[in-house]
Design a protein around this motif. Structure first.
Motif, mmCIF file in Angstrom:
data_model
loop_
_atom_site.group_PDB
_atom_site.id
_atom_site.type_symbol
_atom_site.label_atom_id
_atom_site.label_comp_id
_atom_site.label_asym_id
_atom_site.label_seq_id
_atom_site.Cartn_x
_atom_site.Cartn_y
_atom_site.Cartn_z
ATOM 1 N N ASN A 28 0.826 -1.216 0.000
ATOM 2 C CA ASN A 28 0.000 0.000 0.000
ATOM 3 C C ASN A 28 0.859 1.266 0.000
ATOM 4 O O ASN A 28 0.595 2.214 0.744
ATOM 5 C CB ASN A 28 -0.966 0.022 1.188
ATOM 6 C CG ASN A 28 -1.953 -1.107 1.116
ATOM 7 O OD1 ASN A 28 -2.518 -1.392 0.066
ATOM 8 N ND2 ASN A 28 -2.146 -1.781 2.244
ATOM 9 N N CYS A 29 1.895 1.259 -0.816
ATOM 10 C CA CYS A 29 2.812 2.394 -0.878
ATOM 11 C C CYS A 29 2.168 3.581 -1.580
ATOM 12 O O CYS A 29 1.510 3.426 -2.610
ATOM 13 C CB CYS A 29 4.079 2.011 -1.634
ATOM 14 S SG CYS A 29 5.086 0.757 -0.829
ATOM 15 N N TYR A 140 14.665 -4.911 13.484
ATOM 16 C CA TYR A 140 14.809 -4.507 12.089
ATOM 17 C C TYR A 140 14.000 -5.413 11.184
ATOM 18 O O TYR A 140 13.606 -6.508 11.577
ATOM 19 C CB TYR A 140 16.283 -4.463 11.674
ATOM 20 C CG TYR A 140 16.908 -5.781 11.285
ATOM 21 C CD1 TYR A 140 17.236 -6.040 9.952
ATOM 22 C CD2 TYR A 140 17.191 -6.768 12.220
ATOM 23 C CE1 TYR A 140 17.823 -7.235 9.580
ATOM 24 C CE2 TYR A 140 17.781 -7.958 11.854
ATOM 25 C CZ TYR A 140 18.095 -8.190 10.534
ATOM 26 O OH TYR A 140 18.680 -9.375 10.165
ATOM 27 N N GLN A 141 13.741 -4.904 9.975
ATOM 28 C CA GLN A 141 13.082 -5.682 8.943
ATOM 29 C C GLN A 141 13.962 -5.646 7.706
ATOM 30 O O GLN A 141 14.624 -4.648 7.419
ATOM 31 C CB GLN A 141 11.692 -5.131 8.619
ATOM 32 C CG GLN A 141 10.696 -5.417 9.723
ATOM 33 C CD GLN A 141 9.268 -5.117 9.305
ATOM 34 O OE1 GLN A 141 8.908 -5.159 8.132
ATOM 35 N NE2 GLN A 141 8.442 -4.811 10.290
ATOM 36 N N GLU A 160 17.109 -2.879 4.160
ATOM 37 C CA GLU A 160 17.036 -3.068 5.611
ATOM 38 C C GLU A 160 16.581 -1.773 6.263
ATOM 39 O O GLU A 160 17.068 -0.693 5.899
ATOM 40 C CB GLU A 160 18.405 -3.437 6.190
ATOM 41 C CG GLU A 160 18.869 -4.819 5.857
ATOM 42 C CD GLU A 160 20.195 -5.149 6.524
ATOM 43 O OE1 GLU A 160 20.301 -6.226 7.109
ATOM 44 O OE2 GLU A 160 21.124 -4.307 6.446
ATOM 45 N N VAL A 161 15.662 -1.906 7.212
ATOM 46 C CA VAL A 161 15.232 -0.760 8.011
ATOM 47 C C VAL A 161 15.286 -1.150 9.482
ATOM 48 O O VAL A 161 14.851 -2.235 9.858
ATOM 49 C CB VAL A 161 13.823 -0.257 7.617
ATOM 50 C CG1 VAL A 161 13.827 0.314 6.218
ATOM 51 C CG2 VAL A 161 12.790 -1.333 7.728
ATOM 52 N N TYR A 162 15.846 -0.280 10.287
ATOM 53 C CA TYR A 162 16.029 -0.542 11.714
ATOM 54 C C TYR A 162 15.045 0.285 12.527
ATOM 55 O O TYR A 162 14.659 1.374 12.128
ATOM 56 C CB TYR A 162 17.466 -0.204 12.125
ATOM 57 C CG TYR A 162 18.461 -1.193 11.586
ATOM 58 C CD1 TYR A 162 18.931 -2.223 12.375
ATOM 59 C CD2 TYR A 162 18.906 -1.115 10.275
ATOM 60 C CE1 TYR A 162 19.829 -3.153 11.882
ATOM 61 C CE2 TYR A 162 19.802 -2.034 9.765
ATOM 62 C CZ TYR A 162 20.263 -3.051 10.577
ATOM 63 O OH TYR A 162 21.136 -3.964 10.071
ATOM 64 N N GLY A 163 14.666 -0.242 13.684
ATOM 65 C CA GLY A 163 13.726 0.444 14.562
ATOM 66 C C GLY A 163 12.293 0.119 14.164
ATOM 67 O O GLY A 163 12.045 -0.685 13.268
ATOM 68 N N LEU A 166 7.973 4.166 11.211
ATOM 69 C CA LEU A 166 7.707 4.306 9.782
ATOM 70 C C LEU A 166 8.371 3.207 8.940
ATOM 71 O O LEU A 166 8.923 3.475 7.877
ATOM 72 C CB LEU A 166 8.152 5.689 9.294
ATOM 73 C CG LEU A 166 7.510 6.891 9.978
ATOM 74 C CD1 LEU A 166 8.193 8.178 9.562
ATOM 75 C CD2 LEU A 166 6.017 6.949 9.660
ATOM 76 N N VAL A 167 8.309 1.978 9.427
ATOM 77 C CA VAL A 167 8.960 0.856 8.748
ATOM 78 C C VAL A 167 8.395 0.683 7.336
ATOM 79 O O VAL A 167 9.155 0.599 6.361
ATOM 80 C CB VAL A 167 8.813 -0.445 9.567
ATOM 81 C CG1 VAL A 167 9.261 -1.651 8.771
ATOM 82 C CG2 VAL A 167 9.609 -0.335 10.859
ATOM 83 N N ASN A 168 7.080 0.614 7.208
ATOM 84 C CA ASN A 168 6.461 0.406 5.892
ATOM 85 C C ASN A 168 6.801 1.558 4.958
ATOM 86 O O ASN A 168 7.104 1.350 3.783
ATOM 87 C CB ASN A 168 4.947 0.249 6.028
ATOM 88 C CG ASN A 168 4.328 -0.343 4.804
ATOM 89 O OD1 ASN A 168 4.516 -1.513 4.505
ATOM 90 N ND2 ASN A 168 3.580 0.470 4.071
#
Length: 185
Positions: A28-29, A140-141, A160-163, A166-168
């Motif tokens: 859903n970007c 992280y994801q 990679e996103v940490y924390g 606002l990951v999505n």
């Protein structure tokens, strides 16, 4: 007649560039536009990607692969995204064996798969998986996107996103950049 043809071509390019990939639809970007992009080519001149000029970028290559690693180092790690795009000279098939291998890789890194799917990306057969876990003290994801270029080569784009902030949104920004990959034939 010439002007009419130019208008039709321009309209086609505009429409084809504005369609989000299936992955962006799945997340859903919302549309996102980076400013101040520059084209970066890998060392072996196999592919390029447009990335923000302010990001720190490193190039790597060996006999089997060539990669561009980039990150927005101006922001804190938990607000940034890390992107690693690698052209790999090896065949790939998205069969059961490949998917089991990905699961085993996740287990070895203590990652939990959130979603995975075969899809089409950059008009090529593709497979992506999104997993979450912990590195050090950070949640992280990571998204691995495998793009089969031809029978001998594929591109692995890893975001990679940490924390947990606002990951999505950050993954969506990564997909926006990954859509800018151009492979050189």
């Amino acid at each position: 007649m010439k002007n009419f043809l130019l208008i039709i071509i321009a309209l086609h390019l505009f429409i084809s560039c504005s369609h989000p990939s299936e992955i962006r639809k799945n997340f859903n970007c919302k549309p996102y536009s980076f400013k101040n992009l520059e084209e970066v080519k890998d060392v072996k001149n196999l592919f390029s990607i447009e990335i923000p000029k302010t990001w720190k970028t490193n190039l790597y290559y060996d006999d089997l692969q060539s990669s561009i690693y980039t990150a927005d180092t101006i922001k804190q790690l938990t607000e940034s995204l890390l992107l690693d795009v690698t052209f790999i000279n090896k065949s790939i098939n998205f069969d059961t064996s490949f998917k089991l291998e990905q699961e085993q890789e996740n287990l070895s890194k203590r990652l939990i798969k959130i979603k995975s799917e075969e899809t089409t990306f950059l008009e090529k057969p593709s497979y992506y998986t999104v997993s979450k876990g912990k590195k050090g003290k950070f949640e992280y994801q990571v998204c691995h996107l495998f793009i089969k270029i031809n029978e001998q080569n594929f591109i692995l784009a890893k975001a990679e996103v940490y924390g947990d902030s606002l990951v999505n949104n950050r993954l969506c920004k990564a997909f926006t950049l990954i859509e800018k990959i151009k492979y050189i034939q």
